[in-house]
Design a protein around this motif. Structure first.
Motif, PDB file in Angstrom:
ATOM      1  N   GLY A  89       0.815  -1.224   0.000  1.00  0.00           N
ATOM      2  CA  GLY A  89       0.000   0.000   0.000  1.00  0.00           C
ATOM      3  C   GLY A  89       0.844   1.268   0.000  1.00  0.00           C
ATOM      4  N   LYS A  90       0.195   2.384  -0.278  1.00  0.00           N
ATOM      5  CA  LYS A  90       0.906   3.657  -0.340  1.00  0.00           C
ATOM      6  C   LYS A  90       1.380   4.133   1.026  1.00  0.00           C
ATOM      7  CE  LYS A  90      -1.376   5.351  -4.532  1.00  0.00           C
ATOM      8  NZ  LYS A  90      -2.175   6.437  -5.137  1.00  0.00           N
ATOM      9  N   GLN A  96       0.218  -4.678  11.201  1.00  0.00           N
ATOM     10  CA  GLN A  96       0.800  -5.749  10.403  1.00  0.00           C
ATOM     11  C   GLN A  96       0.040  -5.949   9.103  1.00  0.00           C
ATOM     12  OE1 GLN A  96       0.632  -8.702  13.505  1.00  0.00           O
ATOM     13  NE2 GLN A  96       2.860  -8.897  13.553  1.00  0.00           N
ATOM     14  N   VAL A  97      -1.267  -5.890   9.181  1.00  0.00           N
ATOM     15  CA  VAL A  97      -2.068  -6.080   7.976  1.00  0.00           C
ATOM     16  C   VAL A  97      -1.940  -4.866   7.065  1.00  0.00           C
ATOM     17  CG1 VAL A  97      -4.371  -6.469   7.065  1.00  0.00           C
ATOM     18  CG2 VAL A  97      -3.657  -7.600   9.159  1.00  0.00           C
ATOM     19  N   MET A  98      -1.964  -3.693   7.653  1.00  0.00           N
ATOM     20  CA  MET A  98      -1.930  -2.479   6.848  1.00  0.00           C
ATOM     21  C   MET A  98      -0.575  -2.283   6.182  1.00  0.00           C
ATOM     22  SD  MET A  98      -4.153   0.232   9.066  1.00  0.00           S
ATOM     23  CE  MET A  98      -4.184   1.399   7.713  1.00  0.00           C
ATOM     24  N   SER A  99       0.468  -2.847   6.751  1.00  0.00           N
ATOM     25  CA  SER A  99       1.804  -2.627   6.206  1.00  0.00           C
ATOM     26  C   SER A  99       2.209  -3.695   5.202  1.00  0.00           C
ATOM     27  CB  SER A  99       2.840  -2.596   7.338  1.00  0.00           C
ATOM     28  OG  SER A  99       2.894  -3.864   7.981  1.00  0.00           O
ATOM     29  N   GLN A 100       1.408  -4.754   5.055  1.00  0.00           N
ATOM     30  CA  GLN A 100       1.755  -5.807   4.116  1.00  0.00           C
ATOM     31  C   GLN A 100       0.516  -6.301   3.386  1.00  0.00           C
ATOM     32  OE1 GLN A 100       4.396  -8.868   5.683  1.00  0.00           O
ATOM     33  NE2 GLN A 100       4.804  -7.620   7.469  1.00  0.00           N
ATOM     34  N   GLN A 101       0.750  -7.033   2.297  1.00  0.00           N
ATOM     35  CA  GLN A 101      -0.355  -7.645   1.583  1.00  0.00           C
ATOM     36  C   GLN A 101      -0.903  -8.825   2.386  1.00  0.00           C
ATOM     37  OE1 GLN A 101       2.946  -8.524  -0.623  1.00  0.00           O
ATOM     38  NE2 GLN A 101       2.113 -10.368  -1.558  1.00  0.00           N
ATOM     39  N   GLY A 102      -2.016  -9.369   1.935  1.00  0.00           N
ATOM     40  CA  GLY A 102      -2.605 -10.505   2.636  1.00  0.00           C
ATOM     41  C   GLY A 102      -1.697 -11.707   2.652  1.00  0.00           C
ATOM     42  N   ARG A 109      -4.437 -16.283  -3.617  1.00  0.00           N
ATOM     43  CA  ARG A 109      -3.638 -15.130  -3.203  1.00  0.00           C
ATOM     44  C   ARG A 109      -4.351 -13.826  -3.558  1.00  0.00           C
ATOM     45  NH1 ARG A 109       0.117 -11.466  -4.984  1.00  0.00           N
ATOM     46  NH2 ARG A 109      -0.151 -12.055  -7.160  1.00  0.00           N
ATOM     47  N   LYS A 110      -4.889 -13.770  -4.768  1.00  0.00           N
ATOM     48  CA  LYS A 110      -5.597 -12.560  -5.190  1.00  0.00           C
ATOM     49  C   LYS A 110      -6.844 -12.320  -4.346  1.00  0.00           C
ATOM     50  CE  LYS A 110      -4.075 -12.545 -10.033  1.00  0.00           C
ATOM     51  NZ  LYS A 110      -4.500 -12.711 -11.452  1.00  0.00           N
ATOM     52  N   GLU A 111      -7.552 -13.397  -4.029  1.00  0.00           N
ATOM     53  CA  GLU A 111      -8.758 -13.265  -3.211  1.00  0.00           C
ATOM     54  C   GLU A 111      -8.427 -12.720  -1.826  1.00  0.00           C
ATOM     55  OE1 GLU A 111     -12.363 -16.073  -1.389  1.00  0.00           O
ATOM     56  OE2 GLU A 111     -10.968 -16.895  -2.860  1.00  0.00           O
ATOM     57  N   ILE A 112      -7.369 -13.285  -1.225  1.00  0.00           N
ATOM     58  CA  ILE A 112      -6.961 -12.818   0.109  1.00  0.00           C
ATOM     59  C   ILE A 112      -6.504 -11.359   0.042  1.00  0.00           C
ATOM     60  CG2 ILE A 112      -5.211 -13.099   1.911  1.00  0.00           C
ATOM     61  CD1 ILE A 112      -5.330 -16.123   1.354  1.00  0.00           C
ATOM     62  N   ASP A 113      -5.650 -11.066  -0.939  1.00  0.00           N
ATOM     63  CA  ASP A 113      -5.136  -9.702  -1.057  1.00  0.00           C
ATOM     64  C   ASP A 113      -6.255  -8.697  -1.317  1.00  0.00           C
ATOM     65  OD1 ASP A 113      -2.624 -10.664  -0.648  1.00  0.00           O
ATOM     66  OD2 ASP A 113      -1.962 -10.518  -2.735  1.00  0.00           O
ATOM     67  N   THR A 114      -7.229  -9.095  -2.133  1.00  0.00           N
ATOM     68  CA  THR A 114      -8.356  -8.207  -2.434  1.00  0.00           C
ATOM     69  C   THR A 114      -9.163  -7.906  -1.177  1.00  0.00           C
ATOM     70  OG1 THR A 114      -8.519  -9.025  -4.708  1.00  0.00           O
ATOM     71  CG2 THR A 114     -10.473  -7.953  -3.785  1.00  0.00           C
ATOM     72  N   GLU A 115      -9.417  -8.960  -0.380  1.00  0.00           N
ATOM     73  CA  GLU A 115     -10.198  -8.753   0.838  1.00  0.00           C
ATOM     74  C   GLU A 115      -9.438  -7.903   1.848  1.00  0.00           C
ATOM     75  OE1 GLU A 115     -12.616 -11.415   4.160  1.00  0.00           O
ATOM     76  OE2 GLU A 115     -12.271 -12.180   2.132  1.00  0.00           O
ATOM     77  N   GLU A 158      -7.142  -5.679   1.132  1.00  0.00           N
ATOM     78  CA  GLU A 158      -7.110  -4.310   0.619  1.00  0.00           C
ATOM     79  C   GLU A 158      -8.436  -3.596   0.874  1.00  0.00           C
ATOM     80  OE1 GLU A 158      -4.608  -2.464  -0.629  1.00  0.00           O
ATOM     81  OE2 GLU A 158      -3.401  -4.160   0.058  1.00  0.00           O
ATOM     82  N   ALA A 159      -9.539  -4.344   0.718  1.00  0.00           N
ATOM     83  CA  ALA A 159     -10.855  -3.739   0.991  1.00  0.00           C
ATOM     84  C   ALA A 159     -10.971  -3.375   2.459  1.00  0.00           C
ATOM     85  CB  ALA A 159     -11.965  -4.715   0.592  1.00  0.00           C
ATOM     86  N   TRP A 160     -10.451  -4.247   3.315  1.00  0.00           N
ATOM     87  CA  TRP A 160     -10.470  -3.988   4.761  1.00  0.00           C
ATOM     88  C   TRP A 160      -9.620  -2.767   5.091  1.00  0.00           C
ATOM     89  CZ3 TRP A 160      -6.432  -4.092   8.299  1.00  0.00           C
ATOM     90  CH2 TRP A 160      -6.811  -4.096   9.650  1.00  0.00           C
TER      91      TRP A 160
END
Length: 475
Positions: free
Chosen positions: A209-210, A368-374, A456-462, A464-466
């Motif tokens: 994330g940015k 931890q979640v905000m600083s990394q991908q799922g 991986r995409k599904e987890i990362d998408t969720e 990112e939405a969170w």
């Protein structure tokens, strides 16, 4: 006719009969002696004769039959399973044994069967070669591939207000230290350790994330592994991508601007990371260091002390290490380094080792979640390499069986145990079966890769939405 003349004729008749009988008697023992000598010199004796007398099963014609195929008799008796299925990176382990030992056994053993069986059809010859030289190890690796699970799990996404307040105050810095020593040129399956590491890092960083600043440092990427270049290589620790917001194009260019080259200044790389993060103390910042390496310190530094300094200083950086195909000595040191740095160690050669700690017990915090991908970097590397480590032996077993049959066919043709028509039939049949196996194994691998990528995409998408939801709360 006088009596004396009759006796004379009778005696002559008896003499002639005796000569004829003698000639016939002489002929019989002579033939028997030749046969006896042939039998004496023939390798088809005793137990061997009994073995060749057994029915040769028909060779596999489908994948179902191939998977449960029994090992060839010569392969089973004379080749250790771990040698036959040796990884591509250890290909010499198989081919040295095959060239130096196994071919001699094949050339000695095969003619015996053809001495005894002189009217075999081309199909029967092919069945016999598979019976002697086929692989019997498809099933265990195939089952692993069919039941393979990528292991990705959706992290728990905290909702607490306290963590939101913490997120308002902290900026995450992610520093990746990339081992570019010469040993990273070694291959895992068809890719070098360096290429596999770069692929995983690029997938990892492009979803950051940015709110996260990222930096890439390369070490040991100059000079060679020679002693004359040690000073140059050990001092080669460069910031390839400065600590800032992630830019995909710039990061890609930076990642591909160096190759594996020299020595391993692991401690020096962490000291450089310490200098880089020094302005970002624990108040208001969260600092994470990822080290990607395939071995121990070779530049006389103290990586354990360097990791401890990173973790215990006001920077309070967590040091996580991903080991690429590391030997036992290297794993011991890298684990100690990760522990001293307050982080975790994962090896791509033994993904199960980290499964419980990282995937099942890890409870992520908001930051931890905000600083990394799922899906985390070490999980991605883990998944890529584990799938390859299952597919690689399957592919090798198939190709090596085909080579054994091809070499045996050429030998039998050269020694005139089979004719050209039979040799051509075997070559075509063996090629068809190898292509059937290759296509099926590749398709399975691609299906599993797609499943992992989709998960991986599904987890990362969720995730990112969170994150987007809570960003709005923070703002």
């Amino acid at each position: 006719m006088g009596k004396s003349k009759v006796w004379t004729l009778a005696i002559a008749f008896l003499i002639i009969c005796g000569i004829l009988v003698g000639c016939r008697a002489d002929d019989v023992p002579e033939t028997s002696q030749a046969d006896a000598k042939k039998q004496e010199n023939s390798p088809i004796k005793g137990e061997k004769e009994e073995s060749n007398a057994e029915t040769i099963p028909s060779a596999a014609t489908t994948m179902e039959e191939t998977v449960v195929q029994k090992p060839g008799r010569l392969v089973d008796e004379h080749m250790e399973p771990e040698i036959e299925a040796a990884r591509t990176v250890d290909f010499t382990k198989y081919f040295r044994y095959y060239e130096d030992t196994f071919l001699e056994i094949v050339h000695k053993e095969l003619p015996a069967y053809f001495q005894k069986n002189t009217t075999l059809s081309p199909e029967e010859v092919y069945d016999y070669l598979v019976y002697e030289l086929g692989s019997g190890q498809y099933e265990p690796y195939y089952e692993k591939l069919v039941t393979y699970d990528h292991g990705y799990e959706m992290p728990e996404l905290p909702q607490g207000e306290d963590e939101i307040e913490l997120a308002k105050k902290e900026q995450t810095n992610l520093v990746i230290l990339m081992d570019a020593s010469g040993s990273m040129k070694a291959t895992i399956a068809d890719d070098t350790r360096m290429d596999l590491a770069k692929e995983a890092i690029e997938k990892f960083t492009k979803d950051i994330g940015k709110d996260v600043n990222v930096s890439l440092l390369a070490y040991g990427h100059k000079g060679t592994g020679d002693n004359a270049d040690k000073k140059l290589s050990c001092s080669s620790i460069d910031t390839i991508y400065p600590l800032k917001e992630y830019n995909q194009t710039e990061f890609h260019q930076a990642l591909n601007s160096f190759q594996a080259s020299g020595w391993t200044p692991l401690a020096g790389a962490m000291e450089k990371a310490n200098d880089l993060l020094a302005p970002y103390g624990e108040e208001g910042y969260r600092n994470i260091v990822y080290i990607v390496s395939d071995g121990v310190e070779t530049c006389d530094g103290d990586p354990i002390a360097a990791a401890k300094k990173l973790n215990e200083s006001n920077i309070e950086a967590k040091v996580n290490i991903i080991g690429f195909d590391v030997d036992n000595e290297g794993q011991t040191q890298l684990k100690q380094v990760a522990e001293a740095g307050g982080g975790q160690y994962a090896t791509v050669r033994d993904p199960a080792e980290f499964d419980v700690v990282l995937k099942k017990k890890w409870q992520p915090s908001m930051m931890q979640v905000m600083s990394q991908q799922g899906v985390h970097l070490h999980e991605l590397v883990d998944q890529l390499t584990e799938l390859t480590s299952i597919y690689d032996p399957l592919s090798n077993l198939s190709a090596r069986e085909a080579i054994r049959i091809s070499d045996a066919t050429r030998f039998l043709l050269k020694e005139e145990w089979i004719d050209q028509e039979t040799a051509d039939y075997i070559a075509e049949r063996s090629k068809q079966m190898e292509e059937l196996r290759k296509e099926h194994f590749q398709q399975l691998k691609e299906e599993k890769s797609t499943e992992a990528e989709n998960a991986r995409k599904e987890i990362d998408t969720e995730v990112e939405a969170w994150k987007e939801k809570w960003y709005k709360e923070i703002e």
